[in-house]
Design a protein around this motif. Structure first.
Motif, PDB file in Angstrom:
ATOM      1  N   THR A 220       0.843  -1.196   0.000  1.00 46.98           N
ATOM      2  CA  THR A 220       0.000   0.000   0.000  1.00 46.98           C
ATOM      3  C   THR A 220       0.879   1.246   0.000  1.00 46.98           C
ATOM      4  OG1 THR A 220      -0.066   0.151   2.408  1.00 46.98           O
ATOM      5  CG2 THR A 220      -1.739  -1.238   1.349  1.00 46.98           C
ATOM      6  N   ASP A 221       0.279   2.390  -0.280  1.00 45.73           N
ATOM      7  CA  ASP A 221       1.031   3.644  -0.246  1.00 45.73           C
ATOM      8  C   ASP A 221       1.576   3.924   1.153  1.00 45.73           C
ATOM      9  OD1 ASP A 221       0.620   4.043  -2.913  1.00 45.73           O
ATOM     10  OD2 ASP A 221      -0.167   6.072  -2.701  1.00 45.73           O
ATOM     11  N   ASP A 222       0.831   3.546   2.178  1.00 46.48           N
ATOM     12  CA  ASP A 222       1.312   3.755   3.549  1.00 46.48           C
ATOM     13  C   ASP A 222       2.620   3.006   3.778  1.00 46.48           C
ATOM     14  OD1 ASP A 222      -0.599   5.484   4.494  1.00 46.48           O
ATOM     15  OD2 ASP A 222      -1.896   3.920   5.314  1.00 46.48           O
ATOM     16  N   LYS A 223       2.649   1.739   3.379  1.00 47.98           N
ATOM     17  CA  LYS A 223       3.859   0.933   3.560  1.00 47.98           C
ATOM     18  C   LYS A 223       5.009   1.469   2.713  1.00 47.98           C
ATOM     19  CE  LYS A 223       1.340  -3.345   4.617  1.00 47.98           C
ATOM     20  NZ  LYS A 223       0.994  -4.718   4.141  1.00 47.98           N
ATOM     21  N   ILE A 224       4.690   1.872   1.490  1.00 48.57           N
ATOM     22  CA  ILE A 224       5.717   2.418   0.604  1.00 48.57           C
ATOM     23  C   ILE A 224       6.309   3.690   1.191  1.00 48.57           C
ATOM     24  CG2 ILE A 224       6.058   3.576  -1.617  1.00 48.57           C
ATOM     25  CD1 ILE A 224       4.122   1.523  -2.851  1.00 48.57           C
ATOM     26  N   ASN A 225       5.449   4.555   1.697  1.00 45.34           N
ATOM     27  CA  ASN A 225       5.919   5.832   2.232  1.00 45.34           C
ATOM     28  C   ASN A 225       6.775   5.662   3.482  1.00 45.34           C
ATOM     29  OD1 ASN A 225       4.767   7.530   0.283  1.00 45.34           O
ATOM     30  ND2 ASN A 225       2.774   7.346   1.244  1.00 45.34           N
ATOM     31  N   GLN A 226       6.416   4.699   4.312  1.00 44.87           N
ATOM     32  CA  GLN A 226       7.232   4.417   5.493  1.00 44.87           C
ATOM     33  C   GLN A 226       8.628   3.979   5.067  1.00 44.87           C
ATOM     34  OE1 GLN A 226       5.064   1.546   7.840  1.00 44.87           O
ATOM     35  NE2 GLN A 226       3.298   2.902   8.106  1.00 44.87           N
ATOM     36  N   ALA A 227       8.688   3.130   4.048  1.00 44.10           N
ATOM     37  CA  ALA A 227       9.975   2.640   3.557  1.00 44.10           C
ATOM     38  C   ALA A 227      10.772   3.750   2.880  1.00 44.10           C
ATOM     39  CB  ALA A 227       9.752   1.483   2.589  1.00 44.10           C
ATOM     40  N   LEU A 228      10.088   4.638   2.172  1.00 36.54           N
ATOM     41  CA  LEU A 228      10.771   5.750   1.511  1.00 36.54           C
ATOM     42  C   LEU A 228      11.387   6.697   2.536  1.00 36.54           C
ATOM     43  CD1 LEU A 228       8.263   6.641  -1.370  1.00 36.54           C
ATOM     44  CD2 LEU A 228      10.474   5.486  -1.586  1.00 36.54           C
ATOM     45  N   ARG A 229      10.721   6.869   3.657  1.00 38.00           N
ATOM     46  CA  ARG A 229      11.259   7.734   4.710  1.00 38.00           C
ATOM     47  C   ARG A 229      12.480   7.098   5.364  1.00 38.00           C
ATOM     48  NH1 ARG A 229       5.729   8.612   6.079  1.00 38.00           N
ATOM     49  NH2 ARG A 229       5.864   7.170   7.840  1.00 38.00           N
ATOM     50  N   GLY A 230      12.396   5.784   5.568  1.00 35.75           N
ATOM     51  CA  GLY A 230      13.457   5.102   6.306  1.00 35.75           C
ATOM     52  C   GLY A 230      14.682   4.778   5.479  1.00 35.75           C
ATOM     53  N   GLY A 231      14.480   4.383   4.216  1.00 37.79           N
ATOM     54  CA  GLY A 231      15.605   3.988   3.378  1.00 37.79           C
ATOM     55  C   GLY A 231      16.191   2.664   3.842  1.00 37.79           C
ATOM     56  N   GLY A 232      17.415   2.383   3.413  1.00 34.25           N
ATOM     57  CA  GLY A 232      18.067   1.128   3.789  1.00 34.25           C
ATOM     58  C   GLY A 232      18.100   0.129   2.647  1.00 34.25           C
ATOM     59  N   ASP A 233      18.836  -0.951   2.853  1.00 36.11           N
ATOM     60  CA  ASP A 233      19.030  -1.946   1.801  1.00 36.11           C
ATOM     61  C   ASP A 233      17.741  -2.640   1.385  1.00 36.11           C
ATOM     62  OD1 ASP A 233      21.697  -1.374   1.765  1.00 36.11           O
ATOM     63  OD2 ASP A 233      22.264  -3.012   3.131  1.00 36.11           O
ATOM     64  N   ARG A 234      16.788  -2.765   2.299  1.00 34.40           N
ATOM     65  CA  ARG A 234      15.540  -3.461   1.978  1.00 34.40           C
ATOM     66  C   ARG A 234      14.459  -2.523   1.452  1.00 34.40           C
ATOM     67  NH1 ARG A 234      14.633  -7.907   6.883  1.00 34.40           N
ATOM     68  NH2 ARG A 234      16.621  -9.033   6.564  1.00 34.40           N
ATOM     69  N   ALA A 235      14.699  -1.248   1.507  1.00 36.02           N
ATOM     70  CA  ALA A 235      13.713  -0.265   1.041  1.00 36.02           C
ATOM     71  C   ALA A 235      13.642  -0.299  -0.485  1.00 36.02           C
ATOM     72  CB  ALA A 235      14.099   1.119   1.518  1.00 36.02           C
ATOM     73  N   PRO A 236      12.548   0.174  -1.055  1.00 41.39           N
ATOM     74  CA  PRO A 236      12.418   0.139  -2.514  1.00 41.39           C
ATOM     75  C   PRO A 236      13.335   1.128  -3.220  1.00 41.39           C
ATOM     76  CG  PRO A 236      10.585   1.340  -1.543  1.00 41.39           C
ATOM     77  CD  PRO A 236      11.338   0.730  -0.402  1.00 41.39           C
TER      78      PRO A 236
END
Length: 447
Positions: free
Chosen positions: A83-99
């Motif tokens: 979902t966009d919520d999950k994507i946005n959380q990952a975009l904020r955090g970054g890291g090797d597993r982020a998109p």
């Protein structure tokens, strides 16, 4: 015969736009250059997308497999049902597993994605690749992937809205062809309505904004409205298109039985995504809907022949018949990604390679998102599906513009629509002014 999977995720995402997805530029740390990786070296990138149905997931895997075949050094780790919520959380955090690459059903969030810096501006990549977005993508799709001069997303398949109609019911009512103007539509809707007791045996059209896909933006697209002026303020009270759109819909509500009677009937009907959808069952003779409805309706095995046509246009815009509302899926590259050049190779392939776009469109049964793909002889579709391809390619087709607070302004307009159609608000002009002021306030607070 194309089949389709309902975009439930997109509708759910739209419902969240009033409160969801808070992105901040400080968290993402977008760089104007950013891309320093060598895409010719062996590397792995992460691609997050929202598709979840089995045939959709299979189609994404096929699309990615095609990319990896042409780019054997770039490996793609695919993560679906995001979902966009999950994507946005990952975009904020970054890291090797982020998109590194994301895909979203929610064009309403383009303004958030761009203004926050969560996704990078793709214009430098297009320039370097020698690709002109203006001549590559349909006009409306090109518009909904940008915000305030920033092209942070790119179209990845599209949705086009048109008119489905019960050809059998049309013949019985003596209607020779689908309506091209709103006055014809109004007359046909009344002619197709068959009362039964205090309800309906058949309703010509369900005009309520709570109906299936009959939202304000889908109606108003046919009037070619300007949502915001050059000063960034809401044009809801100053562009006559909105007053005409609200007036038309309210007239349909009143002439087809009134809001209360229509709502009582609507409460007895099937849901939007099941086989008992009222158009499938013949309880409603005309339906405003997207290209996916054709496959769903045919799967329900209706007892009538289905016709497809563009939505009508205002009588004084008859020469624009053939246009429609356009939305779709978007893709972008994360600002936190350290592999933006490799990510661009995937984005470029998925969104501009004609065969890739056509193959994905054939598998997902959505509208292709490039002008070349729309004309490709490799497209497979029911002849009636051609209507949606033509709507997508039509330069008069419109979409809703991106906003810094996502689709909040659309939710506000829709809410006013509920109040006006139900009679809670009776002064249309005053209501439009009040609603425009609310939109301006919400946008100012979001900056």
């Amino acid at each position: 015969m194309p089949t389709a999977i309902p975009r439930v995720a997109r509708k759910a995402a739209f419902a969240l736009t009033a409160s969801a997805v808070l992105l901040t530029a400080a968290c993402t740390g977008q760089s104007n250059s950013g891309a320093t990786d060598d895409p010719s070296k062996d590397t792995t990138i992460n691609f997050w997308h929202a598709w979840s149905a089995p045939n959709e997931v299979k189609a994404v895997k096929s699309l990615v497999a095609g990319f990896e075949k042409t780019h054997p050094n770039i490996h793609v780790n695919v993560v679906g049902n995001m979902t966009d919520d999950k994507i946005n959380q990952a975009l904020r955090g970054g890291g090797d597993r982020a998109p590194d690459v994301i895909s979203s059903f929610t064009t309403n969030n383009v303004g958030k994605f761009c203004s926050s810096g969560a996704l990078i501006d793709l214009d430098p990549f297009f320039k370097k690749a020698g690709i002109d977005p203006e001549t590559t993508f349909p006009k409306a799709m090109n518009e909904y992937t940008r915000f305030d001069g920033d092209r942070c997303t790119v179209p990845l398949l599209g949705d086009a809205y048109g008119l489905y109609y019960n050809k059998t019911a049309f013949e019985k009512a003596g209607i020779a062809h689908p309506p091209k103007t709103w006055s014809e539509f109004e007359a046909d809707a009344k002619k197709l309505t068959i009362p039964q007791g205090g309800t309906y045996k058949q309703l010509g059209f369900m005009p309520d904004y709570h109906g299936w896909e009959s939202t304000t933006e889908h109606y108003f697209a046919q009037f070619s409205p300007t949502y915001f002026g050059k000063d960034g303020k809401s044009a809801l009270a100053t562009d006559p298109a909105f007053e005409k759109g609200f007036t038309l819909q309210k007239k349909l509500v009143d002439e087809l039985g009134g809001f209360q009677k229509l709502e009582r009937f609507r409460a007895t009907l099937g849901d939007e995504w099941g086989p008992k959808h009222p158009f499938h069952t013949g309880q409603v003779a005309m339906q405003l809907d997207g290209e996916w409805r054709l496959g769903m309706a045919e799967e329900a095995k209706p007892k009538f022949e289905i016709g497809v046509a563009p939505l009508p246009v205002p009588d004084d815009q008859a020469d624009r018949y053939g246009k429609g509302y356009i939305t779709g899926t978007i893709a972008g590259i994360a600002a936190t990604s350290h592999k933006q050049n490799a990510a661009w190779e995937l984005v470029k392939y998925m969104t501009t390679d004609t065969d890739a776009v056509v193959g994905f469109a054939n598998d997902i049964h959505n509208v292709p998102s490039t002008l070349a793909a729309l004309k490709s002889p490799k497209l497979k579709y029911d002849p009636r599906f051609r209507t949606f391809l033509d709507i997508a390619a039509n330069p008069d087709s419109t979409t809703t513009p991106a906003s810094i607070n996502g689709g909040v302004y659309l939710v506000t307009i829709q809410q006013f629509g509920y109040d006006y159609e139900s009679g809670k608000v009776t002064d249309l002009k005053a209501g439009l002014r009040k609603t425009a002021a609310q939109i301006d306030t919400d946008i100012a607070q979001a900056k």
